[in-house]
Design a protein around this motif. Structure first.
Motif, PDB file in Angstrom:
ATOM      1  N   VAL A 362       1.412  -1.365  -0.331  1.00 15.23           N
ATOM      2  CA  VAL A 362      -0.154  -0.032   0.277  1.00 15.23           C
ATOM      3  C   VAL A 362       1.184   1.268  -0.008  1.00 15.23           C
ATOM      4  O   VAL A 362       0.427   1.829  -0.742  1.00 15.23           O
ATOM      5  CB  VAL A 362      -0.775  -0.199   0.800  1.00 15.23           C
ATOM      6  N   ALA A 363       1.754   1.613   0.682  1.00 12.37           N
ATOM      7  CA  ALA A 363       2.708   2.189   1.062  1.00 12.37           C
ATOM      8  C   ALA A 363       3.706   2.669  -0.241  1.00 12.37           C
ATOM      9  O   ALA A 363       4.054   3.371  -0.768  1.00 12.37           O
ATOM     10  CB  ALA A 363       4.010   1.985   1.767  1.00 12.37           C
ATOM     11  N   TRP A 364       3.886   1.244  -1.484  1.00  7.56           N
ATOM     12  CA  TRP A 364       4.659   1.501  -2.457  1.00  7.56           C
ATOM     13  C   TRP A 364       3.908   2.092  -3.039  1.00  7.56           C
ATOM     14  O   TRP A 364       3.803   3.043  -4.082  1.00  7.56           O
ATOM     15  CB  TRP A 364       5.382   0.279  -2.406  1.00  7.56           C
ATOM     16  N   SER A 365       2.523   1.719  -3.281  1.00  2.00           N
ATOM     17  CA  SER A 365       1.450   1.945  -4.069  1.00  2.00           C
ATOM     18  C   SER A 365       1.222   3.585  -3.500  1.00  2.00           C
ATOM     19  O   SER A 365       1.231   3.905  -4.867  1.00  2.00           O
ATOM     20  CB  SER A 365       0.025   1.351  -4.126  1.00  2.00           C
ATOM     21  N   LEU A 366       0.975   4.122  -2.604  1.00  5.20           N
ATOM     22  CA  LEU A 366       0.919   5.788  -2.286  1.00  5.20           C
ATOM     23  C   LEU A 366       2.094   6.325  -3.072  1.00  5.20           C
ATOM     24  O   LEU A 366       1.963   7.540  -4.068  1.00  5.20           O
ATOM     25  CB  LEU A 366       0.988   5.908  -1.033  1.00  5.20           C
ATOM     26  N   TYR A 367       3.346   6.050  -2.905  1.00  4.59           N
ATOM     27  CA  TYR A 367       4.538   6.460  -3.134  1.00  4.59           C
ATOM     28  C   TYR A 367       4.697   6.579  -4.816  1.00  4.59           C
ATOM     29  O   TYR A 367       4.365   7.362  -5.151  1.00  4.59           O
ATOM     30  CB  TYR A 367       5.681   6.084  -2.597  1.00  4.59           C
ATOM     31  N   GLY A 368       4.578   5.846  -5.435  1.00  5.16           N
ATOM     32  CA  GLY A 368       5.215   5.709  -7.197  1.00  5.16           C
ATOM     33  C   GLY A 368       3.995   5.979  -7.687  1.00  5.16           C
ATOM     34  O   GLY A 368       3.793   6.530  -8.262  1.00  5.16           O
ATOM     35  N   ASN A 369       2.156   5.403  -7.611  1.00  7.74           N
ATOM     36  CA  ASN A 369       0.799   5.903  -7.676  1.00  7.74           C
ATOM     37  C   ASN A 369      -0.130   7.140  -8.034  1.00  7.74           C
ATOM     38  O   ASN A 369       0.535   8.056  -8.619  1.00  7.74           O
ATOM     39  CB  ASN A 369      -0.186   4.981  -8.158  1.00  7.74           C
ATOM     40  N   LEU A 370       0.515   7.757  -6.617  1.00  2.01           N
ATOM     41  CA  LEU A 370       0.130   8.928  -5.999  1.00  2.01           C
ATOM     42  C   LEU A 370       1.482  10.198  -5.966  1.00  2.01           C
ATOM     43  O   LEU A 370       1.209  11.795  -5.808  1.00  2.01           O
ATOM     44  CB  LEU A 370      -0.509   8.656  -4.559  1.00  2.01           C
ATOM     45  N   GLY A 371       2.477   9.737  -6.355  1.00  2.00           N
ATOM     46  CA  GLY A 371       3.843  10.842  -6.051  1.00  2.00           C
ATOM     47  C   GLY A 371       3.949  11.165  -3.899  1.00  2.00           C
ATOM     48  O   GLY A 371       3.889  12.251  -3.536  1.00  2.00           O
ATOM     49  N   PHE A 372       3.032  10.089  -3.437  1.00  2.00           N
ATOM     50  CA  PHE A 372       3.194  10.913  -1.749  1.00  2.00           C
ATOM     51  C   PHE A 372       4.734  10.458  -1.220  1.00  2.00           C
ATOM     52  O   PHE A 372       4.778   9.103  -1.276  1.00  2.00           O
ATOM     53  CB  PHE A 372       1.962   9.689  -1.402  1.00  2.00           C
ATOM     54  N   PRO A 373       4.697  11.338  -0.670  1.00  2.00           N
ATOM     55  CA  PRO A 373       6.302  11.682  -0.103  1.00  2.00           C
ATOM     56  C   PRO A 373       6.625  10.585   0.860  1.00  2.00           C
ATOM     57  O   PRO A 373       5.743   9.748   1.889  1.00  2.00           O
ATOM     58  CB  PRO A 373       7.112  12.547  -0.011  1.00  2.00           C
ATOM     59  N   LEU A 374       7.468   9.775   1.112  1.00  2.00           N
ATOM     60  CA  LEU A 374       7.629   8.188   2.042  1.00  2.00           C
ATOM     61  C   LEU A 374       7.914   8.916   3.727  1.00  2.00           C
ATOM     62  O   LEU A 374       7.411   8.430   4.618  1.00  2.00           O
ATOM     63  CB  LEU A 374       9.943   7.632   1.698  1.00  2.00           C
ATOM     64  N   ASP A 375       8.457   9.980   3.666  1.00  2.00           N
ATOM     65  CA  ASP A 375       8.668  10.458   4.806  1.00  2.00           C
ATOM     66  C   ASP A 375       7.400  11.104   5.124  1.00  2.00           C
ATOM     67  O   ASP A 375       7.064  11.021   6.685  1.00  2.00           O
ATOM     68  CB  ASP A 375       9.299  12.204   5.109  1.00  2.00           C
ATOM     69  N   LEU A 376       6.654  11.168   4.373  1.00  2.00           N
ATOM     70  CA  LEU A 376       4.708  11.525   5.060  1.00  2.00           C
ATOM     71  C   LEU A 376       4.224  10.762   5.020  1.00  2.00           C
ATOM     72  O   LEU A 376       3.679   9.859   6.589  1.00  2.00           O
ATOM     73  CB  LEU A 376       4.248  12.346   3.917  1.00  2.00           C
ATOM     74  N   ILE A 377       4.009   9.599   4.768  1.00  2.00           N
ATOM     75  CA  ILE A 377       3.717   8.247   5.056  1.00  2.00           C
ATOM     76  C   ILE A 377       4.296   7.776   6.244  1.00  2.00           C
ATOM     77  O   ILE A 377       3.168   7.252   7.118  1.00  2.00           O
ATOM     78  CB  ILE A 377       4.119   7.249   4.022  1.00  2.00           C
TER      79      ILE A 377
END
Length: 910
Positions: A362-377
């Motif tokens: 789920v984290a990878w999908s947020l990072y890759g598809n939505l451009g969600f920064p990892l530190d924000l997750i």
């Protein structure tokens, strides 16, 4: 890099450079040199900075480079000598390299105290631009911001904000090869880099780059725009709430955005565009999450950035509004993604088992598809007391990196096989092997009957190239590069694919040596050949170009120039080419545009091209000195990589006319610098159809076009599909009375939509048909829904009469689909609100459909989902839904048992 590798065209201005001083715009936010995550944490890292450099190309070396650097810093800029420390390469046994004592001794002779001359390992003092290519030991000059007579040697290269590197002098001595080993470069070069921002901090006596006048106006503008406490230069634990870090991030990133967008790099989804997208999103996040700024702050800073940078980056002023628009649009998209991401995290957390890690997928999908920064997750999970499964996440990162690296390595190996390596290139030159005369590639004319006639070409094999070495002989069956004294083959360059064909030996004319591709390297043309028999240096050969393929490339290249002219004519003179690729099959053209290209504009572009084709204009070509070529009005910027003299291609206007001072003839037609092969008259293009147009990233569009017979075929296919769409449209207007008929029409529209999307046809027509088909699909869906409702109403009426005033209705009913069955259930419950309904519908296939709805009065004791599961399990099927509505299916053999189960279940709950 082309100069270091010796691949610059020998007749170009670039190849003549010996000593150069320059300032270049640099972005370090991806790849080998990546500073992105450091930016904001300290006071001296940046994603964008201006690099001041001096270069020696086979001229001066260590002695002069160190001497000039020391003189500039200590005598011209008057920086105190006792505050400067120098480092040198201390050697690396794994590379088989000893310490650079020559460099150390130069510094000692210049008077630098031995305590200020420090050795370091490869990580700090061996510089490489990437995994392969020119590299070498370096020496760095560091500055101590504190001074006061102290010895700060122990703080050099230790990440101290008080002792920072200001200048790196790289001594290019080696080339890193594909296998990882180092080869000496034939010439020694110097490449130095000094960050303007760090130098300004030293000269303005500031401890931080962000305290200089390059940044203070931007920091002031941030304060005015968000109302946060003023910037104080705090770092680490002292920076409560990371407010100062946010100031630095936003100030740095907005500079990067302005400069990149000005240079034609827009936030996107791959390569440099993806890196810029991450930079923009990081800036937006700090604006909204930390500074609590209203949307639009980032774009509002652009005029201030332009004011600070405009003297160095003049074209910033011209597109100020465009930069602001791009930033605002991307900010809005990211804020929307942030909201979506938050919802996904919330939903995932609710579904997680207690005391488990947040799923990496789920984290990878947020990072890759939505451009969600990892530190924000991480931050959002921390707030909920949950950890990310970092081990699994890192595995996904590694997997992705391997996939990308695999593709890259394959490309690099192909490149290594077909390009001369730097040592072989130097050897050819030292052995006085002449550059290939490729002027015969232009030796063709129109025959009496309008056909193209290509002049024959005889040549001598000068050298063979295989396994990264020059050879005099290559055996049968071996793949090699053949270097000739002259050739009529076109080598891949200028966006045009290389020629193919074959060569024969003059004394053995029955054996063909196929030429698969052709490349140009440092003035030598390399013919990729698989030797069918032994091939030797000195062999006399005759060359035969595949004339059909060459003519198709010539047609498409001339058509590319026509297309470029037509796009500028229709969309405006500010439309700039961003890249092109020409093959025998089609042409691809990338250009910048302020807004998406409309259907009307695509039609106009095609019409402009066809008008020129109809006039059958003559294609004028001539080689002229570079200084003269620079006079031509409206010509794209002429950089130092062009050979001198340069070839000009002008459609319909003689080259002499476009070269006349103040002549505007070049503005009325297509005039370009081009080394490609072209038609002699444009009429042979016959037709051009743009079969694809899409935005690569915001502001850059790509068109693909075909010419001649292919264009005609695309238009015919377009007409056929337009007739099919008309036919469906007519039948749709006749209003279907049966559901199967309406469903068939809907299916036909769906199939046509797929065909229209994937078939080569004029893009303007594709867009028109897609608009019509979209409307037809809506009409078809509405018609089906209406017919299903009518049918459901009739069935519900009949069932109500049969089960008058019953609290539960359980029955079988014929229905063509689960959708109709659900509608019957809904109708019954609407007409009899206190009733709970379960209906089964046996199908011809042997399947039984199930739909049910429970009256709200019966909740929470009675659940529709549980009811449907109990019934469908009896029929060896599955079901699901909510407490009010559910559906499922099963096997016809269990229908009677299912009806009994349905009644028993209902009675047990009521």
């Amino acid at each position: 890099k082309p100069i270091f590798l010796g691949t610059a065209h020998p007749r170009s201005e670039l190849a003549r450079h010996r000593r150069v001083g320059n300032s270049q715009k640099c972005v370090r936010a991806g790849g080998k040199h990546n500073d992105l995550e450091d930016v904001g944490r300290d006071t001296y890292h940046h994603t964008f900075f201006e690099m001041l450099g001096n270069w020696s190309f086979g001229d001066y070396f260590k002695e002069e480079a160190c001497g000039m650097a020391w003189e500039l810093l200590t005598e011209v800029y008057e920086i105190p000598r006792d505050r400067l420390y120098v480092t040198y390469f201390g050697g690396d046994s794994s590379l088989g390299l000893s310490a650079d004592e020559e460099c150390r001794d130069v510094w000692l002779r210049l008077g630098v105290p031995a305590t200020h001359v420090l050795p370091f390992l490869s990580k700090e003092n061996f510089w490489e631009m990437g995994d392969t290519g020119p590299c070498g030991p370096c020496t760095e000059i560091h500055y101590d911001h504190v001074g006061g007579g102290r010895n700060a040697a122990a703080l050099v290269n230790q990440g101290s904000p008080d002792v920072v590197e200001i200048w790196n002098l790289v001594f290019m001595q080696y080339s890193r090869e594909m296998e990882g080993h180092l080869l000496p470069l034939p010439q020694h070069h110097v490449d130095t880099g000094m960050g303007l921002e760090r130098l300004v901090a030293v000269l303005q006596n500031k401890r931080s780059n962000y305290d200089t006048d390059l940044f203070t106006p931007i920091l002031d503008a941030i304060h005015k725009g968000c109302g946060a406490p003023r910037y104080q230069g705090l770092v680490g634990d002292a920076d409560v709430g990371r407010v100062n870090m946010a100031y630095r991030v936003v100030a740095d990133h907005v500079r990067t955005l302005c400069v990149c967008i000005t240079d034609g790099i827009y936030p996107g989804f791959s390569g440099a565009e993806l890196v810029l997208r991450r930079i923009l999103r990081r800036a937006v996040r700090f604006c909204s999450e930390v500074l609590r700024a209203p949307p639009g702050l980032l774009a509002s800073l652009v005029p201030t950035v332009v004011e600070v940078l405009v003297s160095g980056v003049a074209n910033l002023l011209l597109i100020l509004g465009q930069i602001m628009d791009i930033i605002n649009e991307n900010e809005a998209a990211f804020l929307s993604s942030l909201e979506r991401g938050r919802r996904i995290i919330e939903r995932t957390v609710q579904q997680m088992e207690p005391a488990t890690n947040f799923p990496a997928e789920v984290a990878w999908s947020l990072y890759g598809n939505l451009g969600f920064p990892l530190d924000l997750i991480d931050l959002m999970l921390e707030e909920k007391g949950i950890s990310l499964d970092l081990a699994a996440f890192n595995e996904l990162v590694l997997e992705d990196a391997k996939l990308k690296a695999g593709g890259l390595r394959a490309g690099q190996q192909e490149d290594a096989r077909t390009r001369l390596d730097v040592r072989s290139l130097a050897q050819l030159r030292s052995d006085n092997v002449p550059a290939t005369d490729d002027s015969p590639k232009y030796a063709y004319a129109l025959g009496q009957h309008g056909q193209y006639e290509f002049s024959p070409c005889q040549a001598t094999v000068l050298m063979l190239y295989r396994d990264q070495s020059l050879q005099k002989e290559v055996g049968a069956g071996q793949r090699c590069g053949v270097i000739l004294d002259r050739t009529n083959f076109y080598a891949e360059q200028g966006g045009q694919a290389s020629d193919q064909g074959y060569m024969i030996r003059l004394e053995q004319q029955d054996i063909l040596f196929p030429v698969e591709s052709v490349h140009l390297c440092g003035g030598y043309v390399i013919h990729e050949v698989t030797a069918v028999e032994t091939l030797r240096a000195g062999d006399q050969v005759q060359l035969f170009v595949d004339e059909a393929q060459r003519l198709a490339c010539m047609t498409n290249h001339t058509a590319t120039h026509l297309l470029n002219f037509a796009l500028r004519h229709v969309l405006g003179d500010s439309t700039e080419q961003r890249g092109s690729h020409v093959t025998a099959e089609r042409l691809r053209f990338d250009f910048d545009t302020k807004s998406p290209v409309t259907v009307e504009q695509l039609q106009q572009v095609e019409q402009v091209v066809q008008d020129v084709i109809q006039r059958n204009e003559i294609v004028h070509m001539a080689e002229v000195p570079l200084t003269l070529a620079r006079r031509v009005q409206g010509l794209r910027a002429v950089d130092e990589g062009y050979p001198d003299p340069v070839r000009i291609v002008s459609l319909g206007v003689p080259v002499e006319s476009v070269l006349t001072r103040d002549s505007e003839a070049a503005m009325q037609t297509s005039v370009e610098l081009c080394c490609g092969t072209h038609l002699l008259q444009v009429g042979a293009v016959e037709d051009l159809a743009i079969i694809s147009e899409r935005q690569l990233v915001k502001g850059i569009s790509r068109v693909i076009a075909v010419t001649g017979r292919q264009a005609k075929q695309a238009r015919e296919v377009g007409q056929c599909l337009a007739m099919e769409v008309d036919s469906v449209s007519l039948r749709m207007k006749q209003r279907s009375t049966s559901i199967p008929e309406a469903q068939n029409l809907s299916k036909e529209v769906g199939q046509l939509t797929k065909v229209v999307a994937s078939t080569a046809m004029p893009q303007w027509q594709r867009k028109e048909l897609q608009t019509i088909l979209k409307a037809l699909q809506r009409t078809a869906n509405t018609a089906i829904k209406k017919l299903e409702l009518q049918q459901a109403e009739e069935k519900a009426k009949s069932l109500l009469a049969k089960h008058c005033n019953q609290p539960v209705i359980i029955d079988t009913v014929p229905a063509d689909s689960l959708s109709i069955l659900m509608k019957v259930v809904n109708q019954l419950c609407d007409k009899s609100p206190g009733t709970s309904v379960l209906l089964l519908s046996p199908q011809a296939s042997g399947e039984v459909l199930c739909a049910c709805q429970v009256s709200k009065n019966c909740l929470p004791v009675f659940s529709a989902a549980d009811w449907a599961v109990a019934v469908c399990t009896q029929m060896e099927g599955k079901a699901g839904g909510s407490s009010i509505v559910a559906k499922g299916s099963g096997n016809a053999k269990g229908v009677q048992g299912a009806l009994a189960t349905a009644l028993e279940f209902a009675q047990s709950k009521l």
